[in-house]
Motif scaffolding. Structure first.
Motif, PDB file in Angstrom:
ATOM      1  N   MET A   1       0.041  -3.118  -0.526  1.00  0.00           N
ATOM      2  CA  MET A   1      -0.896  -2.661   0.737  1.00  0.00           C
ATOM      3  C   MET A   1      -0.156  -2.928   1.980  1.00  0.00           C
ATOM      4  SD  MET A   1      -4.668  -3.593   0.674  1.00  0.00           S
ATOM      5  CE  MET A   1      -5.566  -3.738   2.021  1.00  0.00           C
ATOM      6  N   ILE A   2       0.663  -4.024   1.958  1.00  0.00           N
ATOM      7  CA  ILE A   2       1.616  -4.204   3.117  1.00  0.00           C
ATOM      8  C   ILE A   2       2.702  -3.108   3.275  1.00  0.00           C
ATOM      9  CG2 ILE A   2       2.923  -5.952   4.242  1.00  0.00           C
ATOM     10  CD1 ILE A   2       0.393  -7.213   4.253  1.00  0.00           C
ATOM     11  N   LYS A   3       2.946  -2.644   2.060  1.00  0.00           N
ATOM     12  CA  LYS A   3       4.214  -1.783   2.130  1.00  0.00           C
ATOM     13  C   LYS A   3       3.748  -0.526   2.549  1.00  0.00           C
ATOM     14  CE  LYS A   3       7.157  -3.482  -1.673  1.00  0.00           C
ATOM     15  NZ  LYS A   3       7.501  -3.247  -3.232  1.00  0.00           N
ATOM     16  N   PHE A   4       2.667  -0.181   2.361  1.00  0.00           N
ATOM     17  CA  PHE A   4       2.013   0.857   2.866  1.00  0.00           C
ATOM     18  C   PHE A   4       1.547   1.079   4.329  1.00  0.00           C
ATOM     19  CE2 PHE A   4      -1.697   4.246   3.572  1.00  0.00           C
ATOM     20  CZ  PHE A   4      -1.143   5.261   3.292  1.00  0.00           C
ATOM     21  N   ARG A   5       1.241  -0.003   4.791  1.00  0.00           N
ATOM     22  CA  ARG A   5       0.884  -0.163   6.070  1.00  0.00           C
ATOM     23  C   ARG A   5       2.384  -0.178   7.040  1.00  0.00           C
ATOM     24  NH1 ARG A   5      -3.675  -2.674   8.324  1.00  0.00           N
ATOM     25  NH2 ARG A   5      -4.009  -3.440   6.409  1.00  0.00           N
ATOM     26  N   LEU A   6       3.441  -0.913   6.487  1.00  0.00           N
ATOM     27  CA  LEU A   6       4.991  -0.916   6.877  1.00  0.00           C
ATOM     28  C   LEU A   6       5.413   0.635   6.953  1.00  0.00           C
ATOM     29  CD1 LEU A   6       6.474  -4.084   5.676  1.00  0.00           C
ATOM     30  CD2 LEU A   6       6.250  -3.340   8.093  1.00  0.00           C
ATOM     31  N   LEU A   7       5.121   1.250   5.680  1.00  0.00           N
ATOM     32  CA  LEU A   7       5.827   2.569   5.921  1.00  0.00           C
ATOM     33  C   LEU A   7       5.127   3.597   7.102  1.00  0.00           C
ATOM     34  CD1 LEU A   7       7.226   5.007   4.443  1.00  0.00           C
ATOM     35  CD2 LEU A   7       5.112   5.274   2.998  1.00  0.00           C
ATOM     36  N   LEU A   8       3.770   3.495   7.036  1.00  0.00           N
ATOM     37  CA  LEU A   8       3.364   4.060   8.200  1.00  0.00           C
ATOM     38  C   LEU A   8       3.757   3.764   9.780  1.00  0.00           C
ATOM     39  CD1 LEU A   8      -0.505   4.292   7.092  1.00  0.00           C
ATOM     40  CD2 LEU A   8       1.176   6.059   6.837  1.00  0.00           C
ATOM     41  N   TRP A   9       4.064   2.487   9.712  1.00  0.00           N
ATOM     42  CA  TRP A   9       4.521   2.116  10.942  1.00  0.00           C
ATOM     43  C   TRP A   9       5.874   2.597  11.249  1.00  0.00           C
ATOM     44  CZ3 TRP A   9       8.397  -1.709  11.809  1.00  0.00           C
ATOM     45  CH2 TRP A   9       8.653  -2.150  12.811  1.00  0.00           C
ATOM     46  N   ALA A  10       6.851   2.314  10.206  1.00  0.00           N
ATOM     47  CA  ALA A  10       8.083   3.102  10.251  1.00  0.00           C
ATOM     48  C   ALA A  10       8.075   4.323  10.411  1.00  0.00           C
ATOM     49  CB  ALA A  10       8.780   2.762   8.653  1.00  0.00           C
ATOM     50  N   LEU A  11       7.134   5.342   9.886  1.00  0.00           N
ATOM     51  CA  LEU A  11       7.011   6.631  10.181  1.00  0.00           C
ATOM     52  C   LEU A  11       6.866   6.751  11.601  1.00  0.00           C
ATOM     53  CD1 LEU A  11       6.871   9.515   9.203  1.00  0.00           C
ATOM     54  CD2 LEU A  11       4.249   9.308   8.719  1.00  0.00           C
ATOM     55  N   ILE A  45      -6.792   0.824   5.534  1.00  0.00           N
ATOM     56  CA  ILE A  45      -5.447   0.974   6.215  1.00  0.00           C
ATOM     57  C   ILE A  45      -5.384   2.360   6.917  1.00  0.00           C
ATOM     58  CG2 ILE A  45      -2.809   1.073   6.200  1.00  0.00           C
ATOM     59  CD1 ILE A  45      -3.039  -0.639   3.575  1.00  0.00           C
ATOM     60  N   VAL A  46      -5.265   2.297   8.351  1.00  0.00           N
ATOM     61  CA  VAL A  46      -5.283   3.630   8.899  1.00  0.00           C
ATOM     62  C   VAL A  46      -4.393   3.560  10.180  1.00  0.00           C
ATOM     63  CG1 VAL A  46      -7.304   3.138  10.576  1.00  0.00           C
ATOM     64  CG2 VAL A  46      -6.689   5.219  10.001  1.00  0.00           C
ATOM     65  N   ARG A  47      -3.355   4.629  10.343  1.00  0.00           N
ATOM     66  CA  ARG A  47      -2.698   4.774  11.596  1.00  0.00           C
ATOM     67  C   ARG A  47      -2.939   6.136  12.307  1.00  0.00           C
ATOM     68  NH1 ARG A  47       1.007   2.327  14.628  1.00  0.00           N
ATOM     69  NH2 ARG A  47       1.271   0.550  13.326  1.00  0.00           N
ATOM     70  N   LYS A  59      -0.954   4.297  16.826  1.00  0.00           N
ATOM     71  CA  LYS A  59      -1.804   2.951  16.876  1.00  0.00           C
ATOM     72  C   LYS A  59      -2.203   2.635  15.342  1.00  0.00           C
ATOM     73  CE  LYS A  59      -3.603   3.294  21.595  1.00  0.00           C
ATOM     74  NZ  LYS A  59      -4.719   3.509  22.234  1.00  0.00           N
ATOM     75  N   GLY A  60      -2.309   1.161  14.994  1.00  0.00           N
ATOM     76  CA  GLY A  60      -2.891   1.111  13.867  1.00  0.00           C
ATOM     77  C   GLY A  60      -4.487   0.855  13.795  1.00  0.00           C
TER      78      GLY A  60
END
Length: 124
Positions: A1-11, A45-47, A59-60
């Motif tokens: 879950m954290i990894k997906f959130r981090l991936l969207l942030w990195a994107l 999880i949404v970005r 924004k997250g």
């Protein structure tokens, strides 16, 4: 879950960097003025990504009026598809109903087209 959130942030970071430093990527942003979001199907999880004035803001949290939304079945599925080396992973995800798309499909195609500018450059 954290990894997906981090991936969207990195994107979002890659898109912001591309808008600043990559003339080819910037060309793809010309004349675009809309928001889109990537998320898990449950919205946990949404970005959001806002494209305007050849810039990218992110924004997250969810956007009130995204032009399109790509929802992944869950965080693990989203992570697997977005990081897959298989060029057909996205289409397979749609066929398998692991991905739901709502909104403007032409902009979804645009998004898929710009992702090639976001891959890290291979060192020679």
């Amino acid at each position: 879950m954290i990894k997906f959130r981090l991936l969207l942030w990195a994107l979002s970071l890659l898109m912001k960097k591309g808008a600043k430093n990559n003339p080819d990527f910037r060309k793809q942003l010309q004349g675009k003025d809309f928001a889109f979001q990537l998320q898990t199907a449950d919205g946990g999880i949404v970005r959001q990504f806002v494209i305007k004035d050849e810039k990218v803001k992110s924004k997250g949290k969810s956007h009130p009026e995204p032009a399109f939304t790509i929802s992944f079945k869950d965080a693990d599925t989203g992570l697997a598809i977005l990081t897959s080396k298989d060029k057909n992973a996205f289409m397979k995800g749609i066929q398998d109903k692991d991905i739901q798309i709502s909104g403007d499909l032409s902009l979804v195609m645009w998004f898929q087209g710009i992702t090639k500018y976001l891959k890290p450059k291979k060192k020679k």
